[in-house]
Structure formats: C-alpha cells, structure tokens
Design a protein around this motif. Structure first.
Motif, PDB file in Angstrom:
ATOM      1  N   MET A 280       0.845  -1.186   0.000  1.00  0.00           N
ATOM      2  CA  MET A 280       0.000   0.000   0.000  1.00  0.00           C
ATOM      3  C   MET A 280       0.882   1.238   0.000  1.00  0.00           C
ATOM      4  O   MET A 280       1.789   1.351   0.825  1.00  0.00           O
ATOM      5  CB  MET A 280      -0.906   0.001   1.232  1.00  0.00           C
ATOM      6  CG  MET A 280      -1.799   1.221   1.337  1.00  0.00           C
ATOM      7  SD  MET A 280      -2.885   1.144   2.795  1.00  0.00           S
ATOM      8  CE  MET A 280      -1.672   1.239   4.116  1.00  0.00           C
ATOM      9  N   SER A 281       0.634   2.154  -0.930  1.00  0.00           N
ATOM     10  CA  SER A 281       1.321   3.446  -0.971  1.00  0.00           C
ATOM     11  C   SER A 281       0.306   4.514  -0.617  1.00  0.00           C
ATOM     12  O   SER A 281      -0.816   4.498  -1.132  1.00  0.00           O
ATOM     13  CB  SER A 281       1.878   3.713  -2.369  1.00  0.00           C
ATOM     14  OG  SER A 281       2.733   2.670  -2.769  1.00  0.00           O
ATOM     15  N   ILE A 282       0.676   5.436   0.253  1.00  0.00           N
ATOM     16  CA  ILE A 282      -0.213   6.536   0.632  1.00  0.00           C
ATOM     17  C   ILE A 282       0.466   7.834   0.224  1.00  0.00           C
ATOM     18  O   ILE A 282       1.621   8.082   0.592  1.00  0.00           O
ATOM     19  CB  ILE A 282      -0.507   6.529   2.140  1.00  0.00           C
ATOM     20  CG1 ILE A 282      -1.103   5.170   2.560  1.00  0.00           C
ATOM     21  CG2 ILE A 282      -1.453   7.667   2.502  1.00  0.00           C
ATOM     22  CD1 ILE A 282      -1.269   5.007   4.055  1.00  0.00           C
ATOM     23  N   CYS A 283      -0.252   8.637  -0.548  1.00  0.00           N
ATOM     24  CA  CYS A 283       0.319   9.877  -1.089  1.00  0.00           C
ATOM     25  C   CYS A 283      -0.587  11.068  -0.806  1.00  0.00           C
ATOM     26  O   CYS A 283      -1.789  10.920  -0.561  1.00  0.00           O
ATOM     27  CB  CYS A 283       0.487   9.754  -2.614  1.00  0.00           C
ATOM     28  SG  CYS A 283       1.557   8.405  -3.138  1.00  0.00           S
ATOM     29  N   ASP A 284      -0.004  12.254  -0.906  1.00  0.00           N
ATOM     30  CA  ASP A 284      -0.768  13.493  -0.849  1.00  0.00           C
ATOM     31  C   ASP A 284      -1.734  13.496  -2.030  1.00  0.00           C
ATOM     32  O   ASP A 284      -1.387  13.046  -3.124  1.00  0.00           O
ATOM     33  CB  ASP A 284       0.194  14.678  -0.930  1.00  0.00           C
ATOM     34  CG  ASP A 284      -0.495  16.010  -0.713  1.00  0.00           C
ATOM     35  OD1 ASP A 284      -1.445  16.331  -1.456  1.00  0.00           O
ATOM     36  OD2 ASP A 284      -0.071  16.742   0.196  1.00  0.00           O
ATOM     37  N   GLY A 285      -2.918  14.009  -1.822  1.00  0.00           N
ATOM     38  CA  GLY A 285      -3.946  14.019  -2.853  1.00  0.00           C
ATOM     39  C   GLY A 285      -3.673  14.949  -4.016  1.00  0.00           C
ATOM     40  O   GLY A 285      -4.545  15.138  -4.868  1.00  0.00           O
TER      41      GLY A 285
ATOM     42  N   PRO B  31      -0.691  11.484   8.867  1.00  0.00           N
ATOM     43  CA  PRO B  31      -1.427  12.736   9.025  1.00  0.00           C
ATOM     44  C   PRO B  31      -2.099  13.122   7.705  1.00  0.00           C
ATOM     45  O   PRO B  31      -1.562  12.880   6.623  1.00  0.00           O
ATOM     46  CB  PRO B  31      -0.328  13.735   9.382  1.00  0.00           C
ATOM     47  CG  PRO B  31       0.888  13.187   8.688  1.00  0.00           C
ATOM     48  CD  PRO B  31       0.745  11.690   8.731  1.00  0.00           C
ATOM     49  N   CYS B  32      -3.251  13.717   7.813  1.00  0.00           N
ATOM     50  CA  CYS B  32      -3.899  14.264   6.613  1.00  0.00           C
ATOM     51  C   CYS B  32      -3.087  15.483   6.178  1.00  0.00           C
ATOM     52  O   CYS B  32      -2.810  16.374   6.988  1.00  0.00           O
ATOM     53  CB  CYS B  32      -5.333  14.661   6.924  1.00  0.00           C
ATOM     54  SG  CYS B  32      -6.180  15.407   5.515  1.00  0.00           S
TER      55      CYS B  32
ATOM     56  N   LEU C 108      -5.958  12.396   0.701  1.00  0.00           N
ATOM     57  CA  LEU C 108      -4.956  11.339   0.578  1.00  0.00           C
ATOM     58  C   LEU C 108      -5.363  10.453  -0.588  1.00  0.00           C
ATOM     59  O   LEU C 108      -6.555  10.284  -0.849  1.00  0.00           O
ATOM     60  CB  LEU C 108      -4.905  10.468   1.842  1.00  0.00           C
ATOM     61  CG  LEU C 108      -4.317  11.075   3.102  1.00  0.00           C
ATOM     62  CD1 LEU C 108      -4.563  10.147   4.288  1.00  0.00           C
ATOM     63  CD2 LEU C 108      -2.839  11.319   2.929  1.00  0.00           C
ATOM     64  N   VAL C 109      -4.390   9.901  -1.281  1.00  0.00           N
ATOM     65  CA  VAL C 109      -4.678   8.872  -2.280  1.00  0.00           C
ATOM     66  C   VAL C 109      -3.951   7.605  -1.842  1.00  0.00           C
ATOM     67  O   VAL C 109      -2.867   7.654  -1.266  1.00  0.00           O
ATOM     68  CB  VAL C 109      -4.291   9.274  -3.727  1.00  0.00           C
ATOM     69  CG1 VAL C 109      -5.153  10.415  -4.221  1.00  0.00           C
ATOM     70  CG2 VAL C 109      -2.835   9.621  -3.846  1.00  0.00           C
ATOM     71  N   VAL C 110      -4.608   6.477  -2.103  1.00  0.00           N
ATOM     72  CA  VAL C 110      -4.075   5.178  -1.709  1.00  0.00           C
ATOM     73  C   VAL C 110      -3.878   4.347  -2.958  1.00  0.00           C
ATOM     74  O   VAL C 110      -4.817   4.175  -3.748  1.00  0.00           O
ATOM     75  CB  VAL C 110      -5.042   4.462  -0.741  1.00  0.00           C
ATOM     76  CG1 VAL C 110      -4.523   3.089  -0.373  1.00  0.00           C
ATOM     77  CG2 VAL C 110      -5.277   5.312   0.502  1.00  0.00           C
TER      78      VAL C 110
END
Length: 116
Positions: free
Chosen positions: A51-56, A87-88, A94-96
């Motif tokens: 899972m990668s979590i990135c800034d939207g 953190p948001c 956020l994009v996953v």
C-alpha cells in the motif's frame, strides 16, 4: 457458461490492477488517520499487497512505491497486511495505491479510521 467461468476466475485470483484497488480519502488537514487492509480497520488482505499513501495532489495511478517523497507519504510493504497511521496533508486529500508486493494473486480491501 463462459461468463460463469470468467466470474469464478475473478473470485479465485482477485484483482491485481492497482488503479482498481486504490482510491481517495477526503480528510481534515492535520487529522491522524489509520489506513490499511488489516484487522485494525476492520478489513483484510490476501497474498502480498503493498500500500502506498500519497498526498492528494497526485492521482491514484501515480501513487506507487516508486513515487518520490513528497507527494509519497509512506509505503506499507508485505509480509503483513498493510496498515499505517498518517497525518492528513494540507491538501485535505490522501490517495491510496495498492500494488502487488509478491508474485501471486493478491487483494487488499482497505479502509480508514480517524485516530483519536
């Protein structure tokens, strides 16, 4: 008969297209969120998803383990079901991205919860 066979293959093998498994989360900047496909958020996974979590500020398709930081916030690799507290960002989004961290079929039914 052909339709039933195709449907059974989807159920047995899962989906391995990250764009179909990823998504977006609208959030309040600064709020801490637990994002994952683990029991901590009432979900589960199979295989070896990453899972990668990135800034939207980027699209779901652009959010991969190879994305530079920023906009990449964190990568949660196998062997465990992905699960991270993040953190948001200031963008309020956020994009996953979900990708295969192994060589076989995988699935990651992810969700998020606000961390008090």
């Amino acid at each position: 008969m052909r339709i039933a066979w195709v449907l059974s293959m989807v159920v047995v093998t899962g989906c391995s297209d990250a764009s179909e498994l990823g998504g977006e989360i609208a959030c309040t900047p600064g709020t801490m969120l637990r994002v994952g496909c683990s029991e901590n958020v009432g979900r589960r996974c199979s295989g070896r998803p990453t899972m990668s979590i990135c800034d939207g500020t980027i699209s779901v398709d652009e959010c991969t383990p190879q994305t530079p930081s920023p906009p990449l916030i964190v990568v949660s690799p196998p062997p465990d079901c992905p699960d991270r507290i993040v953190p948001c960002p200031a963008s309020g989004m956020l994009v996953v991205g979900i990708s295969n961290g192994g060589s076989g079929p995988y699935a990651c039914t992810w969700d998020h919860v606000v961390v008090p």
